[in-house]
Write a protein that holds these residues in place. Structure first.
Motif, short mmCIF file in Angstrom:
data_model
loop_
_atom_site.label_atom_id
_atom_site.label_comp_id
_atom_site.label_asym_id
_atom_site.label_seq_id
_atom_site.Cartn_x
_atom_site.Cartn_y
_atom_site.Cartn_z
N ARG A 68 -7.53 17.63 -8.26
CA ARG A 68 -6.51 18.20 -8.96
C ARG A 68 -6.76 18.00 -10.48
NH1 ARG A 68 -1.22 19.45 -8.08
NH2 ARG A 68 -1.45 20.35 -10.12
N HIS A 69 -7.30 17.03 -10.97
CA HIS A 69 -7.63 16.88 -12.25
C HIS A 69 -8.90 17.69 -12.78
CE1 HIS A 69 -10.26 14.93 -15.58
NE2 HIS A 69 -9.33 14.92 -16.01
N VAL A 70 -9.73 17.91 -11.72
CA VAL A 70 -10.88 19.17 -12.05
C VAL A 70 -10.64 20.35 -12.04
CG1 VAL A 70 -11.98 19.39 -9.78
CG2 VAL A 70 -13.51 19.24 -11.69
N LYS A 71 -9.67 20.74 -11.25
CA LYS A 71 -9.16 22.01 -11.34
C LYS A 71 -8.22 22.32 -12.55
CE LYS A 71 -10.80 23.88 -8.14
NZ LYS A 71 -11.98 24.83 -8.33
N MET A 72 -7.59 21.37 -12.89
CA MET A 72 -6.91 21.44 -14.33
C MET A 72 -7.62 21.46 -15.39
SD MET A 72 -4.43 18.72 -16.35
CE MET A 72 -5.76 17.88 -16.40
N VAL A 73 -8.91 20.81 -15.34
CA VAL A 73 -9.66 20.80 -16.51
C VAL A 73 -10.36 22.41 -16.46
CG1 VAL A 73 -11.97 20.04 -17.28
CG2 VAL A 73 -10.26 18.49 -16.43
N GLU A 74 -10.85 22.72 -15.15
CA GLU A 74 -11.50 24.16 -15.36
C GLU A 74 -10.38 25.38 -15.78
OE1 GLU A 74 -12.26 24.43 -11.05
OE2 GLU A 74 -14.20 23.53 -11.32
N LEU A 93 0.86 -0.96 -0.11
CA LEU A 93 -0.02 0.16 -0.08
C LEU A 93 1.01 1.22 0.03
CD1 LEU A 93 -3.06 -0.91 2.39
CD2 LEU A 93 -3.15 -0.14 0.02
N LYS A 94 2.11 1.28 0.80
CA LYS A 94 3.12 2.32 0.61
C LYS A 94 3.52 2.66 -0.68
CE LYS A 94 5.01 5.36 3.09
NZ LYS A 94 6.46 5.56 2.74
N ARG A 95 3.79 1.52 -1.22
CA ARG A 95 4.07 1.60 -2.71
C ARG A 95 3.23 2.32 -3.57
NH1 ARG A 95 6.78 -3.26 -5.63
NH2 ARG A 95 8.27 -2.85 -4.20
N ILE A 96 1.80 1.87 -3.38
CA ILE A 96 0.87 2.35 -4.14
C ILE A 96 0.65 3.98 -3.94
CG2 ILE A 96 -1.71 2.40 -4.24
CD1 ILE A 96 -1.49 -0.58 -4.07
N LEU A 97 0.74 4.17 -2.60
CA LEU A 97 0.65 5.54 -2.10
C LEU A 97 1.64 6.39 -2.84
CD1 LEU A 97 -0.51 4.89 1.59
CD2 LEU A 97 -1.82 5.83 -0.20
N THR A 98 2.71 6.03 -3.07
CA THR A 98 4.06 6.77 -3.32
C THR A 98 3.44 7.08 -4.98
OG1 THR A 98 5.29 5.69 -1.90
CG2 THR A 98 6.38 7.01 -3.63
N ILE A 99 3.28 6.06 -5.81
CA ILE A 99 2.90 6.13 -7.06
C ILE A 99 1.64 7.29 -7.37
CG2 ILE A 99 1.80 5.00 -9.26
CD1 ILE A 99 3.04 2.45 -8.18
N LEU A 100 0.81 7.16 -6.51
CA LEU A 100 -0.36 8.08 -6.35
C LEU A 100 0.23 9.51 -6.20
CD1 LEU A 100 -3.47 6.96 -4.58
CD2 LEU A 100 -3.55 7.85 -6.84
N LYS A 101 1.08 9.87 -5.39
CA LYS A 101 1.60 11.17 -5.08
C LYS A 101 2.21 11.53 -6.24
CE LYS A 101 1.94 11.99 -0.51
NZ LYS A 101 0.41 12.30 -0.14
N VAL A 102 3.14 10.62 -7.01
CA VAL A 102 3.80 10.87 -8.17
C VAL A 102 2.70 11.36 -9.43
CG1 VAL A 102 4.96 10.22 -10.17
CG2 VAL A 102 5.80 9.75 -7.79
N MET A 103 1.68 10.65 -9.43
CA MET A 103 0.54 10.91 -10.57
C MET A 103 -0.05 12.03 -10.22
SD MET A 103 -1.13 6.97 -10.68
CE MET A 103 -2.77 7.58 -11.40
N VAL A 104 -0.56 12.62 -8.91
CA VAL A 104 -0.89 13.93 -8.63
C VAL A 104 -0.01 14.90 -9.04
CG1 VAL A 104 -1.99 15.33 -6.83
CG2 VAL A 104 -2.51 12.93 -6.80
N ALA A 105 1.46 14.79 -8.75
CA ALA A 105 2.16 15.83 -9.14
C ALA A 105 2.51 15.93 -10.59
CB ALA A 105 3.72 15.34 -8.50
N GLN A 106 2.49 15.06 -11.22
CA GLN A 106 2.43 15.11 -12.58
C GLN A 106 1.49 16.09 -13.55
OE1 GLN A 106 4.25 10.89 -13.85
NE2 GLN A 106 2.23 11.17 -14.71
N LEU A 107 0.22 16.18 -12.58
CA LEU A 107 -0.70 17.34 -13.31
C LEU A 107 -0.21 18.56 -13.28
CD1 LEU A 107 -3.92 15.90 -11.55
CD2 LEU A 107 -3.45 15.91 -14.15
#
Ligand code: HEM
Length: 275
Positions: free
Chosen positions: A232-238, A84-98
């Motif tokens: 973050r995705h919806v803010k980017m879309v807006e 789960l820790k690995r998954i969370l780290t990937i998610l953080k990278v995914m959010v940052a990529q926006l």
């Protein structure tokens, strides 16, 4: 048998960085559709690359989610937490990529947007698979994919599989918690609804069982991480298309805003005010 035999080495060329990672194939997959006076619009490359990178992360996330579920089924909470820790780290990278995509202005996006036709992240089957694993299932999402396609086959399989929450509840039952039968045998296709009985168990668990309380906290991190991505995705879309309709045919940001703030694991949020 000696796999390292010289004869064998002569027959098959040595593995290289390029052959192992299929670099030539990978680099041939970015094909802009726009045609400006001097070639494709500059920003279309970024748009393609970032979506492809996301799809690769989605693939890796699904790989890791399958592992977490299996580890819970095998009563391996520490290893499940580690994954789960690995998954969370990937998610953080995914959010940052926006952030990278937000360097593209509305006009830069408009320079190639019409070439996308109906293409939209809305049609990402891997994103829907992730939602299915996390308990957000929809038969309608499956029907959008052609019969017999990879996407449909995978979605159908995951639709009928227990969710991560189901695996967690069954694990808790094996740990000795009196999880009600109605929860253990719930319809895995139905949304995860709040359960006062499960909440009572979780309150006790948080007070007395540090090991499993940690596991719960990682699930809350995951829930928050997914909501963070959506926000973050919806803010980017807006900021990129304002209130325009999406290429996927939805109302755009208005549709996306409705998907924010719905917890994946409502009981884990509900108990915060009871602790
Ligand atoms: C300029 C960049 C982007 C814009 C303007 C944009 C816009 C939109 C819009 C308007 C929707 C709603 C569905 C529709 O009608 O199309 C949507 C959905 C979605 N987009 Fe994006 N998007 C962008 C980038 C991305 C990226 C980089 C990803 C990563 C894969 C992504 C993934 C998704 C997903 C998964 C959905 C479905 C969400 C859901 O149904 O809950 N988008 N996008």
């Amino acid at each position: 048998m000696n796999h390292q035999s010289p004869i064998n080495n002569q027959q098959s060329p040595a593995v290289t960085y390029a052959s192992y990672l299929k670099i030539d194939e990978l680099l041939s997959l970015q094909q802009p559709r726009s045609t400006g006076p001097t070639g494709p619009e500059h920003d279309e490359m970024l748009f393609i690359v970032i979506h492809q990178v996301y799809e690769l992360w989605f693939k890796e996330l699904l790989h890791e989610f399958d592992r977490v579920r299996r580890l819970l089924e095998d009563d391996e909470p520490h290893r499940a937490q580690h994954t789960l820790k690995r998954i969370l780290t990937i998610l953080k990278v995914m959010v940052a990529q926006l952030d990278i995509l937000e360097t593209m202005t509305p006009l830069e996006f408009l320079s190639f947007r019409q070439r996308l036709d109906a293409a939209s992240g809305f049609q990402s089957d891997q994103f829907r698979q992730i939602e299915f694993v996390l308990g957000v299932k929809s038969a309608g999402a499956i029907e959008r994919f052609a019969d017999g396609s990879r996407a449909r086959t995978e979605l159908e399989r995951r639709y009928h599989e227990p969710t991560l929450w189901d695996a967690f509840l069954r694990y808790l039952a094996r740990e000795g918690y009196a999880v009600p039968k109605s929860q253990l045998e719930r319809d895995v296709v139905a949304p995860v609804e709040p359960s006062p009985e499960v909440e009572q168990i979780l309150v006790t668990l948080y007070r007395r069982d540090a090991k499993n309380a940690e596991l719960c906290e990682r699930l809350v991190d995951l829930d928050e991480g997914m909501q963070e991505w959506r926000y973050r995705h919806v803010k980017m879309v807006e900021r990129t298309i304002g209130a325009k309709r999406g290429t996927g045919g939805s109302a755009g940001a208005a549709y996306l805003r409705e998907t924010i703030g719905r917890p994946l694991f409502p009981d884990l949020w509900e108990i915060r005010s009871q602790l």
